[in-house]
Design an enzyme around this catalytic site. Structure first.
Site, PDB file in Angstrom:
ATOM      1  N   GLY A  48     -60.182  13.195  -5.527  1.00 42.21           N
ATOM      2  CA  GLY A  48     -59.175  12.387  -4.949  1.00 42.21           C
ATOM      3  C   GLY A  48     -59.747  12.020  -3.508  1.00 42.21           C
ATOM      4  N   THR A  50     -61.618   9.516  -2.029  1.00 43.16           N
ATOM      5  CA  THR A  50     -61.505   8.405  -1.579  1.00 43.16           C
ATOM      6  C   THR A  50     -59.988   7.801  -1.392  1.00 43.16           C
ATOM      7  OG1 THR A  50     -63.368   8.072  -3.061  1.00 43.16           O
ATOM      8  CG2 THR A  50     -62.624   5.881  -2.024  1.00 43.16           C
ATOM      9  N   HIS A 103     -68.345  16.473   1.001  1.00 39.53           N
ATOM     10  CA  HIS A 103     -68.169  17.327  -0.131  1.00 39.53           C
ATOM     11  C   HIS A 103     -68.776  18.661   0.104  1.00 39.53           C
ATOM     12  CE1 HIS A 103     -66.458  14.006  -2.585  1.00 39.53           C
ATOM     13  NE2 HIS A 103     -67.707  13.287  -2.687  1.00 39.53           N
ATOM     14  N   SER A 113     -63.972  12.809 -14.828  1.00 42.58           N
ATOM     15  CA  SER A 113     -64.216  12.044 -13.832  1.00 42.58           C
ATOM     16  C   SER A 113     -65.627  12.187 -13.257  1.00 42.58           C
ATOM     17  CB  SER A 113     -63.267  12.281 -12.628  1.00 42.58           C
ATOM     18  OG  SER A 113     -63.218  11.415 -11.601  1.00 42.58           O
ATOM     19  N   TYR A 136     -54.496  17.088  -6.032  1.00 47.54           N
ATOM     20  CA  TYR A 136     -54.322  15.599  -6.537  1.00 47.54           C
ATOM     21  C   TYR A 136     -53.121  15.201  -7.084  1.00 47.54           C
ATOM     22  CZ  TYR A 136     -56.187  11.541  -9.105  1.00 47.54           C
ATOM     23  OH  TYR A 136     -56.171  10.221  -9.708  1.00 47.54           O
ATOM     24  N   SER A 153     -52.369   2.544  -3.067  1.00 50.59           N
ATOM     25  CA  SER A 153     -51.959   2.697  -4.723  1.00 50.59           C
ATOM     26  C   SER A 153     -53.195   2.618  -5.329  1.00 50.59           C
ATOM     27  CB  SER A 153     -50.898   1.868  -4.953  1.00 50.59           C
ATOM     28  OG  SER A 153     -51.333   0.549  -4.920  1.00 50.59           O
ATOM     29  N   PHE A 154     -53.338   3.270  -6.428  1.00 49.61           N
ATOM     30  CA  PHE A 154     -54.526   2.778  -7.218  1.00 49.61           C
ATOM     31  C   PHE A 154     -54.573   1.611  -7.437  1.00 49.61           C
ATOM     32  CE2 PHE A 154     -56.324   2.778 -11.565  1.00 49.61           C
ATOM     33  CZ  PHE A 154     -57.884   3.585 -11.071  1.00 49.61           C
ATOM     34  N   GLY A 166     -57.281   6.910 -12.522  1.00 46.02           N
ATOM     35  CA  GLY A 166     -56.356   7.296 -11.244  1.00 46.02           C
ATOM     36  C   GLY A 166     -55.129   8.194 -11.993  1.00 46.02           C
TER      37      GLY A 166
HETATM   38  P1  A3P Z   1     -60.647   8.995 -12.262  1.00 48.94           P
HETATM   39  O1  A3P Z   1     -62.088   9.027 -12.564  1.00 48.94           O
HETATM   40  O2  A3P Z   1     -59.811  10.200 -12.995  1.00 48.94           O
HETATM   41  O3  A3P Z   1     -59.905   7.698 -12.579  1.00 48.94           O
HETATM   42  P2  A3P Z   1     -63.080  10.742  -5.527  1.00 48.94           P
HETATM   43  O4  A3P Z   1     -62.900   9.642  -4.776  1.00 48.94           O
HETATM   44  O5  A3P Z   1     -63.072  12.020  -5.035  1.00 48.94           O
HETATM   45  O6  A3P Z   1     -64.644  10.371  -6.106  1.00 48.94           O
HETATM   46  O7  A3P Z   1     -62.377  10.749  -6.805  1.00 48.94           O
HETATM   47  C1  A3P Z   1     -62.420   9.693  -7.725  1.00 48.94           C
HETATM   48  C2  A3P Z   1     -61.105   9.654  -8.604  1.00 48.94           C
HETATM   49  O8  A3P Z   1     -59.893   9.331  -7.875  1.00 48.94           O
HETATM   50  C3  A3P Z   1     -61.206   8.852  -9.776  1.00 48.94           C
HETATM   51  O9  A3P Z   1     -60.472   9.308 -10.706  1.00 48.94           O
HETATM   52  C4  A3P Z   1     -60.543   7.625  -9.246  1.00 48.94           C
HETATM   53  O10 A3P Z   1     -59.793   6.792 -10.224  1.00 48.94           O
HETATM   54  C5  A3P Z   1     -59.412   8.587  -8.289  1.00 48.94           C
HETATM   55  N1  A3P Z   1     -58.754   7.535  -7.583  1.00 48.94           N
HETATM   56  C6  A3P Z   1     -59.118   6.626  -6.785  1.00 48.94           C
HETATM   57  N2  A3P Z   1     -58.195   5.941  -5.647  1.00 48.94           N
HETATM   58  C7  A3P Z   1     -57.045   6.476  -6.125  1.00 48.94           C
HETATM   59  C8  A3P Z   1     -55.714   6.287  -5.869  1.00 48.94           C
HETATM   60  N3  A3P Z   1     -55.546   5.283  -4.844  1.00 48.94           N
HETATM   61  N4  A3P Z   1     -54.701   6.831  -6.610  1.00 48.94           N
HETATM   62  C9  A3P Z   1     -55.080   7.631  -7.596  1.00 48.94           C
HETATM   63  N5  A3P Z   1     -56.140   7.958  -7.919  1.00 48.94           N
HETATM   64  C10 A3P Z   1     -57.320   7.425  -7.310  1.00 48.94           C
END
Ligand code: A3P
Length: 345
Positions: A71, A73, A156, A185, A240, A275-276, A313
């Site tokens: 989570g 990003t 990270h 993911s 998350y 939001s996603f 997401g």
């Molecule tokens: P999924 O692959 O399960 O969909 P990171 O940014 O640490 O690489 O994490 C990426 C994960 O966060 C992905 O998960 C991505 O879809 C999810 N993600 C990104 N933006 C989001 C948001 N606004 N709300 C919820 N999940 C989000």
């Protein structure tokens, strides 16, 4: 090679290299282990590890620290918007997330000697803040140093690979995620991004995870280091799953931690903007949304079949993806390795 942190960095060679190379066809500069903890990183860590360790954090910095796919990003966008754009009128908002919240060690993922035709182009932020900068050097590190205060930064890397006074200097937000959803993911990420490309099965990927053979691992140690500091006033530890379950409540906690003092309207702006669905529609993770359509960088077959970076997401998606065998192995891993008090949601 000995690092200033006291760790030793060695190139992954021999049998271990062969085992990893069989499935990980990306990582053009190879991989290194950082001992004694066996952290695994792309090869450029050999040259850059000390720069990261000695990175000079400042009083107003907020560092978002995560293991990949937990989570990051989303949190980057939330925190930057809370700090810089709560009225949604900041002209820099359309810039890529990585431009506004630089990824300190992102250079690990760029080849030391980019192949012909893979020129790195200066982003908006690099042009503005590093006009004299060297694009062929570690340009994300230069940008992380150069952006104006108050800086919001991403890493990270785990706590132990930064100077021990990090929390005395700056605020850190640590985001953890259920390992089973993180696994799905991270597998998708490794299939999607060419520079980390993985060509094995889900079962094989899970075995690499369990053996601490994924880049940025071991996840359990990453978590443990942060968990043990969770009561420090400059550390905000969040799951998350809690962001998903109650974003309003979590934004309030973040507001108190950051001291942003948002109004109800501003909270509503942040919630909607991050939001996603809105983040997926903007697709502004990397330098521009064209990146995700470039087959040399993103595997277009995977993007079409399984989704892009903004994949699902959701929490709990593992239930329909993991086989009973992998679920059992992951449960055992959680029981054995995550025995320091953390409870996944
Ligand atoms: P999924 O692959 O399960 O969909 P990171 O940014 O640490 O690489 O994490 C990426 C994960 O966060 C992905 O998960 C991505 O879809 C999810 N993600 C990104 N933006 C989001 C948001 N606004 N709300 C919820 N999940 C989000």
């Amino acid at each position: 090679m000995k690092l200033d942190s006291g760790h030793t960095v060695t190139a992954v060679e021999g049998e271990e290299k062969a085992k990893l190379k069989k499935h990980f066809v990306g990582y053009p500069d190879g991989l290194v282990r950082v001992s004694p903890d066996r952290w695994l990183f792309p090869g450029r860590y050999m040259d850059l590890g000390n720069d990261y360790y000695n990175f000079e954090f400042r009083k107003d910095d907020v560092l978002i620290m995560t293991y990949p796919k937990c989570g990051t990003t989303w949190t980057q966008e939330i925190v930057w918007t809370m700090r810089n754009n709560p009225d949604l009128d900041n002209p820099d908002a359309p810039w890529a997330v990585m431009d506004r919240v630089p990824f300190i060690e992102f250079d690990l993922f760029f080849p030391k000697h980019p192949p012909e035709g893979m020129e790195i182009v200066a982003t908006n932020a690099f042009q503005r803040y590093c006009p004299e900068g060297d694009l062929r050097g570690a340009f994300n590190l230069q940008l992380s140093r150069a952006i104006p205060e108050p800086r919001t930064l991403k890493t990270h890397l785990p706590f132990s690979l930064f100077l021990p006074d990090l929390l005395e200097k700056s605020k850190v937000i640590y985001v953890a995620r259920n390992p089973k959803d993180m696994l799905i993911s991270y597998l998708h990420h490794h299939r999607l991004l060419r520079n980390q490309e993985f060509i094995g099965t889900l079962e094989e990927f899970a075995d690499h995870f369990i053996s601490d053979d994924l880049v940025y691992g071991p996840y359990w140690l990453h978590l443990k280091e942060a968990w043990q500091k969770r009561d420090h006033p400059n550390l905000h530890f969040v799951f998350y799953e809690d962001l998903k379950a109650d974003i309003k409540g979590e934004l309030k906690k973040l507001d108190a931690f950051l001291g942003t003092g948002l109004s109800e309207d501003q909270f509503a702006n942040v919630e909607k903007y991050t939001s996603f669905s809105e983040m997926k529609a903007r697709d502004s993770l990397f330098f521009n949304s064209e990146v995700s359509k470039n087959d040399a960088l993103y595997n277009q077959e995977i993007r079409t079949k399984d989704g892009g970076f903004f994949r699902q997401g959701q929490s709990g998606g593992w239930k329909t993806k993991l086989t009973p065998e992998v679920t059992k192995k992951m449960d055992e891993w959680i029981r054995q390795k995550c025995d320091f008090g953390i409870k996944f949601k």
